[in-house]
Every structure is written in structure tokens, then in C-alpha cells.
Design a protein around this motif. Structure first.
Motif, mmCIF file in Angstrom:
data_model
loop_
_atom_site.group_PDB
_atom_site.id
_atom_site.type_symbol
_atom_site.label_atom_id
_atom_site.label_comp_id
_atom_site.label_asym_id
_atom_site.label_seq_id
_atom_site.Cartn_x
_atom_site.Cartn_y
_atom_site.Cartn_z
ATOM 1 N N TYR A 1 49.025 66.617 -67.543
ATOM 2 C CA TYR A 1 50.462 66.362 -67.684
ATOM 3 C C TYR A 1 51.122 66.158 -66.318
ATOM 4 C CZ TYR A 1 55.359 67.005 -68.895
ATOM 5 O OH TYR A 1 56.702 66.822 -69.033
ATOM 6 N N THR A 2 50.791 67.003 -65.355
ATOM 7 C CA THR A 2 51.351 66.877 -64.010
ATOM 8 C C THR A 2 50.964 65.553 -63.378
ATOM 9 O OG1 THR A 2 51.255 69.278 -63.752
ATOM 10 C CG2 THR A 2 51.486 67.978 -61.746
ATOM 11 N N ARG A 3 49.702 65.189 -63.516
ATOM 12 C CA ARG A 3 49.237 63.914 -62.964
ATOM 13 C C ARG A 3 49.957 62.746 -63.621
ATOM 14 N NH1 ARG A 3 46.021 61.116 -59.907
ATOM 15 N NH2 ARG A 3 44.720 59.429 -60.709
ATOM 16 N N THR A 4 50.129 62.790 -64.928
ATOM 17 C CA THR A 4 50.838 61.724 -65.633
ATOM 18 C C THR A 4 52.282 61.624 -65.163
ATOM 19 O OG1 THR A 4 49.436 62.108 -67.563
ATOM 20 C CG2 THR A 4 51.455 60.878 -67.924
ATOM 21 N N GLN A 5 52.932 62.743 -64.965
ATOM 22 C CA GLN A 5 54.310 62.734 -64.471
ATOM 23 C C GLN A 5 54.391 62.148 -63.061
ATOM 24 O OE1 GLN A 5 57.136 63.386 -66.206
ATOM 25 N NE2 GLN A 5 55.702 63.495 -67.912
ATOM 26 N N ASN A 6 53.427 62.490 -62.207
ATOM 27 C CA ASN A 6 53.406 61.945 -60.852
ATOM 28 C C ASN A 6 53.192 60.438 -60.862
ATOM 29 O OD1 ASN A 6 53.866 64.427 -59.680
ATOM 30 N ND2 ASN A 6 51.697 64.868 -59.382
ATOM 31 N N ILE A 7 52.314 59.954 -61.727
ATOM 32 C CA ILE A 7 52.087 58.508 -61.833
ATOM 33 C C ILE A 7 53.348 57.814 -62.336
ATOM 34 C CG2 ILE A 7 50.785 56.742 -63.093
ATOM 35 C CD1 ILE A 7 48.356 58.637 -62.910
ATOM 36 N N LYS A 8 54.009 58.434 -63.300
ATOM 37 C CA LYS A 8 55.249 57.875 -63.842
ATOM 38 C C LYS A 8 56.322 57.779 -62.745
ATOM 39 C CE LYS A 8 58.683 59.154 -67.308
ATOM 40 N NZ LYS A 8 59.005 60.138 -68.341
ATOM 41 N N LYS A 9 56.470 58.824 -61.949
ATOM 42 C CA LYS A 9 57.434 58.803 -60.838
ATOM 43 C C LYS A 9 57.079 57.727 -59.829
ATOM 44 C CE LYS A 9 58.537 63.720 -60.988
ATOM 45 N NZ LYS A 9 58.413 64.998 -60.260
ATOM 46 N N PHE A 10 55.781 57.565 -59.551
ATOM 47 C CA PHE A 10 55.346 56.555 -58.594
ATOM 48 C C PHE A 10 55.693 55.155 -59.095
ATOM 49 C CE2 PHE A 10 52.032 53.573 -57.196
ATOM 50 C CZ PHE A 10 52.320 53.565 -55.844
ATOM 51 N N TYR A 11 55.403 54.862 -60.343
ATOM 52 C CA TYR A 11 55.723 53.541 -60.887
ATOM 53 C C TYR A 11 57.230 53.298 -60.912
ATOM 54 C CZ TYR A 11 50.882 52.759 -62.233
ATOM 55 O OH TYR A 11 49.533 52.561 -62.209
ATOM 56 N N ARG A 12 58.007 54.331 -61.181
ATOM 57 C CA ARG A 12 59.462 54.203 -61.141
ATOM 58 C C ARG A 12 59.919 53.890 -59.711
ATOM 59 N NH1 ARG A 12 61.712 59.318 -62.618
ATOM 60 N NH2 ARG A 12 60.721 58.937 -64.610
ATOM 61 N N SER A 13 59.324 54.528 -58.730
ATOM 62 C CA SER A 13 59.663 54.263 -57.330
ATOM 63 C C SER A 13 59.315 52.832 -56.936
ATOM 64 C CB SER A 13 58.930 55.230 -56.409
ATOM 65 O OG SER A 13 59.307 56.548 -56.664
ATOM 66 N N ILE A 14 58.159 52.347 -57.387
ATOM 67 C CA ILE A 14 57.767 50.958 -57.108
ATOM 68 C C ILE A 14 58.769 49.992 -57.726
ATOM 69 C CG2 ILE A 14 56.028 49.196 -57.688
ATOM 70 C CD1 ILE A 14 55.048 50.886 -55.490
ATOM 71 N N PHE A 15 59.187 50.258 -58.955
ATOM 72 C CA PHE A 15 60.151 49.384 -59.625
ATOM 73 C C PHE A 15 61.476 49.352 -58.872
ATOM 74 C CE2 PHE A 15 63.588 48.800 -62.725
ATOM 75 C CZ PHE A 15 63.279 47.517 -63.155
ATOM 76 N N ILE A 16 61.981 50.524 -58.479
ATOM 77 C CA ILE A 16 63.249 50.583 -57.739
ATOM 78 C C ILE A 16 63.113 49.869 -56.406
ATOM 79 C CG2 ILE A 16 64.868 52.158 -56.593
ATOM 80 C CD1 ILE A 16 64.294 54.145 -58.904
ATOM 81 N N PHE A 17 61.998 50.065 -55.713
ATOM 82 C CA PHE A 17 61.755 49.370 -54.447
ATOM 83 C C PHE A 17 61.783 47.858 -54.652
ATOM 84 C CE2 PHE A 17 58.706 47.329 -51.571
ATOM 85 C CZ PHE A 17 59.273 47.645 -50.355
ATOM 86 N N ALA A 18 61.118 47.374 -55.701
ATOM 87 C CA ALA A 18 61.071 45.932 -55.965
ATOM 88 C C ALA A 18 62.460 45.376 -56.252
ATOM 89 C CB ALA A 18 60.128 45.640 -57.123
ATOM 90 N N VAL A 19 63.251 46.095 -57.038
ATOM 91 C CA VAL A 19 64.607 45.636 -57.356
ATOM 92 C C VAL A 19 65.461 45.575 -56.094
ATOM 93 C CG1 VAL A 19 66.737 46.278 -58.556
ATOM 94 C CG2 VAL A 19 64.563 46.355 -59.758
ATOM 95 N N VAL A 20 65.412 46.623 -55.288
ATOM 96 C CA VAL A 20 66.202 46.651 -54.051
ATOM 97 C C VAL A 20 65.738 45.559 -53.091
ATOM 98 C CG1 VAL A 20 66.743 48.035 -52.009
ATOM 99 C CG2 VAL A 20 66.833 49.065 -54.271
ATOM 100 N N ALA A 21 64.430 45.375 -52.970
ATOM 101 C CA ALA A 21 63.900 44.343 -52.074
ATOM 102 C C ALA A 21 64.340 42.953 -52.516
ATOM 103 C CB ALA A 21 62.379 44.431 -52.018
ATOM 104 N N VAL A 22 64.322 42.700 -53.810
ATOM 105 C CA VAL A 22 64.749 41.394 -54.319
ATOM 106 C C VAL A 22 66.238 41.176 -54.083
ATOM 107 C CG1 VAL A 22 65.111 40.100 -56.468
ATOM 108 C CG2 VAL A 22 62.892 41.130 -55.989
ATOM 109 N N LEU A 23 67.018 42.225 -54.132
ATOM 110 C CA LEU A 23 68.459 42.092 -53.935
ATOM 111 C C LEU A 23 68.859 41.906 -52.480
ATOM 112 C CD1 LEU A 23 69.842 44.720 -56.466
ATOM 113 C CD2 LEU A 23 69.849 42.234 -56.678
#
Length: 91
Positions: free
Chosen positions: A7-29
Motif C-alpha cells: 500500500y505504501t509503495r502504491t501511494q508513493n508511485i501515485k504521488k510520483f505520477y501526480r508530480s510528473i503530471f503537474i510538472f508537465a502541465v507547468v512546463a507546457v504553460l
């Protein structure tokens, strides 16, 4: 692997993918503002490209920690060190 570890590992992966998505959105903007101009991209200390670069490096370190040096690797290293302590030392 027990449930809590998974469960902890899954939550960490989920946070990482969310961070990548936010980074991509900000970079595109913010990044394409100067790319289509005829001037060269200059990187200064607190420029948007420097901030994106540092943020990208932080994400890279998180990815390495999450996918290369995961919980099982850490557990294997701890068990290896514990086995070393149990062996008698031959001089």
C-alpha cells in the motif's frame, strides 16, 4: 511483501505520477513562451528554465529512489548486513 508495504509503495508511485503530471502541465504553460521567438534561450539563476531544470532533477532523484532503490532492495541490503554480523570472523 505484506499489505502495508504494498500500500505504501502504491501511494508513493501515485504521488510520483501526480508530480510528473503537474510538472508537465507547468512546463507546457511556461516554457514555450520564448521558444518560438527568434532569440536564444538564456538560463539565469532564477529563470523559469532553471526552475524547471531543478524540478526535473528532483523528479529524477525521486524516480531513481522509487523504482531502482525500492523497499525490497533496502530490505535485501539490511538482511545481507545482518547475515554478515552473524558469521564468525576468521583471522
Amino acid at each position: 511483501m505484506d499489505y502495508q508495504t504494498a500500500y505504501t509503495r502504491t501511494q508513493n508511485i501515485k504521488k510520483f505520477y501526480r508530480s510528473i503530471f503537474i510538472f508537465a502541465v507547468v512546463a507546457v504553460l511556461i516554457a514555450p513562451d520564448d521558444i518560438f521567438d527568434e532569440k536564444m534561450i538564456r538560463i539565469q539563476l532564477f529563470d523559469r528554465y532553471a526552475i524547471l531544470g531543478v524540478w526535473g532533477l528532483i523528479l529524477l532523484v525521486k524516480a531513481l529512489k522509487l523504482f531502482l532503490f525500492d523497499f525490497e532492495w533496502e530490505r535485501d541490503m539490511i538482511e545481507k548486513e545482518l547475515r554478515k554480523e552473524k558469521k564468525p570472523i576468521d583471522y
